[in-house]
Design a protein around this motif. Structure first.
Motif: not given
Length: 84
Positions: A14, A30-32, A40, A42
């Motif tokens: 990233i 982190v979530e997608f 998506y 982030v």
């Protein structure tokens, strides 16, 4: 627009500007989240679970642990049967 390259192992770095904007550092999660087909978002998952307290207001009725476990078991069984 900031870009990153996917490695053969499915990893990306990233970019520093994005990490700074998200407020994430090494070891953070982190979530997608899928917001549309093929799109998506982030999201930094850096807040502790205690930050969720009060988010949904007071429950209308109390639910026992046994009732919760039964609901989880039913949902798990139905997901297993549908292949999800």
């Amino acid at each position: 627009m900031t870009t990153a390259t996917l490695t053969s192992k499915g990893q990306i770095t990233i970019p520093a500007t994005v990490r700074a904007a998200l407020g994430v550092d090494a070891g953070d999660r982190v979530e997608f989240v899928e917001i549309a087909a093929g799109r998506y978002e982030v999201i930094a998952a850096t807040r502790p679970v205690t930050a969720l307290k009060g988010m949904f207001g007071k429950p209308r009725k109390s639910v026992s642990i046994e009732t919760m476990n039964a609901a989880i078991a039913r949902r798990g069984a139905s997901a297993k049967n549908t292949g999800k």
